[in-house]
Write an enzyme that holds these catalytic residues in place. Structure first.
Site, PDB file in Angstrom:
ATOM      1  CE  LYS A  76      -4.039   1.855   2.792  1.00 14.83           C
ATOM      2  NZ  LYS A  76      -4.871   1.678   3.955  1.00 14.83           N
ATOM      3  CB  SER A 151      -8.178   3.329   3.076  1.00 14.15           C
ATOM      4  OG  SER A 151      -7.458   2.867   3.711  1.00 14.15           O
ATOM      5  CB  SER A 175      -8.174   0.527   5.952  1.00 12.80           C
ATOM      6  OG  SER A 175      -9.087   1.914   5.720  1.00 12.80           O
TER       7      SER A 175
HETATM    8  N1  GLN Z   1     -13.011   3.971   6.791  1.00 13.64           N
HETATM    9  C1  GLN Z   1     -12.397   4.481   8.074  1.00 13.64           C
HETATM   10  C2  GLN Z   1     -11.775   6.057   7.909  1.00 13.64           C
HETATM   11  O1  GLN Z   1     -12.109   6.533   6.839  1.00 13.64           O
HETATM   12  C3  GLN Z   1     -11.160   3.510   8.219  1.00 13.64           C
HETATM   13  C4  GLN Z   1     -10.000   3.904   7.583  1.00 13.64           C
HETATM   14  C5  GLN Z   1      -8.702   2.885   7.754  1.00 13.64           C
HETATM   15  O2  GLN Z   1      -8.903   2.031   8.691  1.00 13.64           O
HETATM   16  N2  GLN Z   1      -7.673   3.439   7.395  1.00 13.64           N
HETATM   17  O3  GLN Z   1     -11.257   6.418   8.692  1.00 13.64           O
END
Ligand code: GLN
Length: 483
Positions: A76, A151, A175
């Site tokens: 990532k 994400s 995410s």
């Molecule tokens: N969807 C959550 C956010 O927008 C979690 C994101 C993540 O785990 N990086 O913060």
């Protein structure tokens, strides 16, 4: 050769080790395949073709060995790979090159993994669909009109599309687990502190964890074994033995108590998701587990707590992107103007929303009301888990309220935030948790089950998931439209 694309990383590593194929041939195969899938999937921000082949040749020449020798792995793009850009899918890091390897990357390399490229994400890992990337859109390989989840959407999409065997994601509130459930993969969030965060761009430091996307549970166990353990560069990693996770996997659930929050399934609007998860729970029982009801009374405040805590920590972590130290700089007449221009143009709207929310929550006069109170409720959420884990060893439920949705469907931020309703509490409590593919809906979209265990019971969690995976295999063994 083509059929090699569908095996898992454990098997791929075995083939290389026993010289049934070479690391170079395997890497070339994956890169060539990515060349075909990428125009429709868009998982990678960058593929490092020459670098990957060079790493693979080093494996074949016996210069590197280890349990992942010759296995193509994607990273990532908020995790540093030395000498390559780290963009966090943001304009603000334009022109920035990583000066060192993150600890996880270093450990993967020592295990012989071949780093093939960097994958797309929601900007600074803020989002649930990957649509907040400022750089490109990633599509779900099962249905390209749908999102891969976020994400870590790029990392999920490339493993699903067979253009990497393993990828790394980061999970702050879901995410890794959410995109894994949308893309039909195993997505593993280790216990907080189990894996070093050194070299990962910080979003919310008390929540961030790095973990793998894999096609099988044994691959997740192997990846965790390679990456876990004390790192002097991350003070949250304890001096604690790393078990031989793959060796501890079992084929049954005898003696295991599986907790279920009944209301999650009974009140689930999407009945296909509820049905698939219930069938998986029945399988767990057939494998020897006893099923017990548990309550998590404060979990419903998880999203509210998370958006205060995560935004507060993000507003502080992201203050370093000031136009001076990293990436983008927009010139202006004076220093303040330069900050304003650089941050104004460099950050996208979701990131700005979080920075404003977090700065407000931390500001004098509001700190106790928001951040202080969120911390207290976080403790209550954690205590709920503590008492639940007195009655059970694992908690099983849905990973997401629905399968992958259409791109553009969730345009208001709140509906996007609600995607993580089931994954966030485990992050707040520092548990280990994973998403396991348990079925498909009528449209052929993957459905994931969320399995959680107490902090540092990663071995127990992986073992249970492995047993369940064994009986589900015939039901879930499908290949995405683009793979
Ligand atoms: N969807 C959550 C956010 O927008 C979690 C994101 C993540 O785990 N990086 O913060």
């Amino acid at each position: 050769m083509e059929e090699l694309l569908n095996i898992d990383a454990t098997e791929a590593a075995r083939l290389v080790r026993e010289r049934e194929t070479t690391a170079e041939a395997l890497t070339a195969l994956v890169l060539e395949h990515a060349g075909k899938t990428e125009p429709r999937v868009g998982a990678y921000l960058r593929l490092d073709v020459d670098g990957a082949l060079e790493q693979a040749r080093a494996v074949d020449a016996g210069k590197v060995s280890g349990p992942l020798a010759g296995v193509p792995v994607a990273i990532k793009d908020n995790i540093h790979v030395k000498g390559q850009p780290t963009t966090c899918a943001s304009r603000i890091l334009q022109g920035f090159t990583a000066p060192y390897d993150a600890t996880v990357v270093q450990r993967l390399r020592q295990a012989g993994a071949v780093i093939v490229g960097k994958t797309n994400l929601d900007e600074f890992a803020m989002g649930s669909s990957c649509e907040n990337s400022a750089l490109q859109q990633t599509h779900n390989p099962w249905d390209v009109s749908r999102v891969p989840g976020g994400s870590s959407g790029g990392s999920a999409a490339c493993v699903a599309a067979r253009s990497a065997f393993i990828s790394l994601g980061s999970d702050t509130g879901g995410s890794i687990r959410l995109p894994a459930s949308f893309c039909g993969l195993v997505g593993y969030k280790p216990s907080y502190g189990r894996v070093s965060r050194y070299g990962v761009v910080a979003f919310a430091s008390s929540l961030d964890q790095i973990g793998p996307f894999t096609r099988t549970v044994r691959d997740a166990a192997l990846s965790l074994k390679v990456m876990a353990g004390r790192d002097p560069m991350d003070s949250t990693t304890p001096e604690r033995e790393v078990p031989d996770y793959p060796a501890l996997l079992k084929d049954h659930l005898k003696g295991k108590r599986v907790g279920v929050v009944r209301s999650y399934l009974d009140e689930m609007p999407n009945r296909e998701v509820a049905g698939a998860v219930q069938r998986a729970i029945d399988h767990m029982q057939a494998l020897g587990a006893s099923i017990v009801d548990v309550e998590l009374p404060h979990a419903e405040y998880g999203i509210a707590v998370y958006y205060v805590v995560a935004s507060a920590e993000a507003s502080s972590n992201l203050s370093r992107f000031d136009g001076v130290r990293y990436g983008l700089r927009k010139p202006a007449d004076n220093l303040l103007g330069m900050y304003e221009q650089s941050r104004g143009e460099g950050f996208g709207s979701e990131v700005k929303r979080r920075i404003m929310l977090g700065t407000y929550a931390l500001s004098a006069g509001h700190y106790e009301e928001f951040y202080g109170r969120a911390g207290k409720v976080r403790t209550l959420i954690k205590r709920d888990f503590d008492s639940a884990f007195e009655k059970c060893d694992l908690i099983a439920g849905p990973c997401a309220p629905f399968p992958a949705f259409k791109a553009g469907e969730k345009s208001d931020p709140l509906s996007m935030y609600l995607c993580d309703v089931f994954t966030i509490p485990a992050s707040l409590a520092g548990l280990c948790a994973l998403s396991l593919p348990v079925g498909f809906d009528a449209a052929g979209l993957p459905i994931g089950m969320h399995l959680q265990a107490a902090a540092y019971d990663d071995a127990g969690l992986l073992s249970a998931a492995h047993a369940l995976e064994g009986v589900l295999k015939p039901e879930v063994d499908r290949v995405p439209a683009i793979a």
